[in-house]
Design a protein around this motif. Sequence first.
Motif, PDB file in Angstrom:
ATOM      1  N   UNK A 243      28.354   6.693  39.448  1.00  0.00           N
ATOM      2  CA  UNK A 243      28.330   8.102  39.852  1.00  0.00           C
ATOM      3  C   UNK A 243      28.602   8.958  38.627  1.00  0.00           C
ATOM      4  N   UNK A 244      27.656   9.808  38.294  1.00  0.00           N
ATOM      5  CA  UNK A 244      27.846  10.672  37.139  1.00  0.00           C
ATOM      6  C   UNK A 244      27.456  12.127  37.422  1.00  0.00           C
ATOM      7  N   UNK A 245      26.305  12.340  38.069  1.00  0.00           N
ATOM      8  CA  UNK A 245      25.735  13.688  38.090  1.00  0.00           C
ATOM      9  C   UNK A 245      25.328  14.151  39.489  1.00  0.00           C
ATOM     10  N   UNK A 246      26.076  13.757  40.512  1.00  0.00           N
ATOM     11  CA  UNK A 246      25.788  14.250  41.843  1.00  0.00           C
ATOM     12  C   UNK A 246      25.062  13.256  42.715  1.00  0.00           C
ATOM     13  N   UNK A 247      25.128  13.479  44.028  1.00  0.00           N
ATOM     14  CA  UNK A 247      24.591  12.532  45.000  1.00  0.00           C
ATOM     15  C   UNK A 247      23.083  12.382  44.895  1.00  0.00           C
ATOM     16  N   UNK A 248      22.363  13.464  44.546  1.00  0.00           N
ATOM     17  CA  UNK A 248      20.912  13.368  44.480  1.00  0.00           C
ATOM     18  C   UNK A 248      20.471  12.404  43.381  1.00  0.00           C
ATOM     19  N   UNK A 249      21.132  12.466  42.230  1.00  0.00           N
ATOM     20  CA  UNK A 249      20.822  11.538  41.143  1.00  0.00           C
ATOM     21  C   UNK A 249      21.112  10.110  41.554  1.00  0.00           C
ATOM     22  N   UNK A 250      22.191   9.909  42.302  1.00  0.00           N
ATOM     23  CA  UNK A 250      22.546   8.576  42.770  1.00  0.00           C
ATOM     24  C   UNK A 250      21.475   8.034  43.707  1.00  0.00           C
ATOM     25  N   UNK A 251      20.888   8.889  44.542  1.00  0.00           N
ATOM     26  CA  UNK A 251      19.809   8.461  45.432  1.00  0.00           C
ATOM     27  C   UNK A 251      18.595   8.014  44.618  1.00  0.00           C
ATOM     28  N   UNK A 252      18.291   8.734  43.558  1.00  0.00           N
ATOM     29  CA  UNK A 252      17.165   8.342  42.696  1.00  0.00           C
ATOM     30  C   UNK A 252      17.400   6.970  42.094  1.00  0.00           C
ATOM     31  N   UNK A 253      18.618   6.699  41.664  1.00  0.00           N
ATOM     32  CA  UNK A 253      18.918   5.397  41.061  1.00  0.00           C
ATOM     33  C   UNK A 253      18.926   4.304  42.113  1.00  0.00           C
TER      34      UNK A 253
END
Length: 302
Positions: A243-253
């Motif tokens: 987790x670094x830059x918000x939930x949306x980025x986590x969904x992309x990963x």
Amino acid sequence: MSRVPSLGAVLPQAEIRPSDPAAVLAFVREVERLGFDHLLAFEHVLGADSRARPDWDGYYDHTVPFLEPMALFAFLAQVPRLEFVTDILVAPQRQTALLAKQAATVDVLTGGRLRLGLGIGWNEVEYVGLGVPFRTRARRFEEQVPLLRRLLTEDGVDHAGEFDVIDRAGIRPLPARGVPLWIGCGDAPSALDRVGRLADGWIPHPNLGDGEKVEAGWRAVREAAERAGRDPDTLGLQGAVPYRHGAETVVDRLGRWIDLGATHVGLNTLEAGLAWPDAHLDVIRDVMATWQEALTPMAGRS
């Protein structure tokens, strides 16, 4: 068609200060309530005293707290559903028979919910302190993994190897279905070959990321399994999403790991500047809600 992976969360051990048992239990119960399937715990027995080593550049030192994972999972057996995963346990610095006994006990106490992630480690200070030669760790590990599997599944074992001798002995109680043995490592060819030959799944080193390096590594693992006469489709792949830059980025990963064919994906909130335990739980709730929204269409097609 891509499958929906098992979703997990890392217990942020390095940030559990103070080590309050009630807070740890409450954290894990909330992870389970939110719908996560597994909990991952890192391991270190000893941390090098960096005050006496001005050139120390290891990942952790003596100031970072780590709960011993087998004792931790026995404590958490009262949480009824989560799978417990060592990510990873440094097997060669431990006695093989004792590790098998601990794994069998935890698996029995949790009703078959232990997944043993194993590796050879990097910290020579720990090996010295535990009385195991650091330079032998890869050879020792090659012997350990098959022996662990035998100890966890057979009534009695007779084994005379380079590092371990089991003279017609066995473990009771035995796990009902054995214990899945996964290997965590980087992308060294010998390590990837070992995963394909010996393991039930691969836990890639976080430094490999979720791009070309891990894709090439996973391909090498599957090819090694085929060379060993094993079905590569039976192997699992554990993804890691920091987790670094918000939930949306986590969904992309998460989507990248799904495209790679990951069977399991774990969220790691360590080193994100979060306070224990509330800030970690706030992030985990946010991410899980976003993940569930993203995965719902896929689940409906399964």
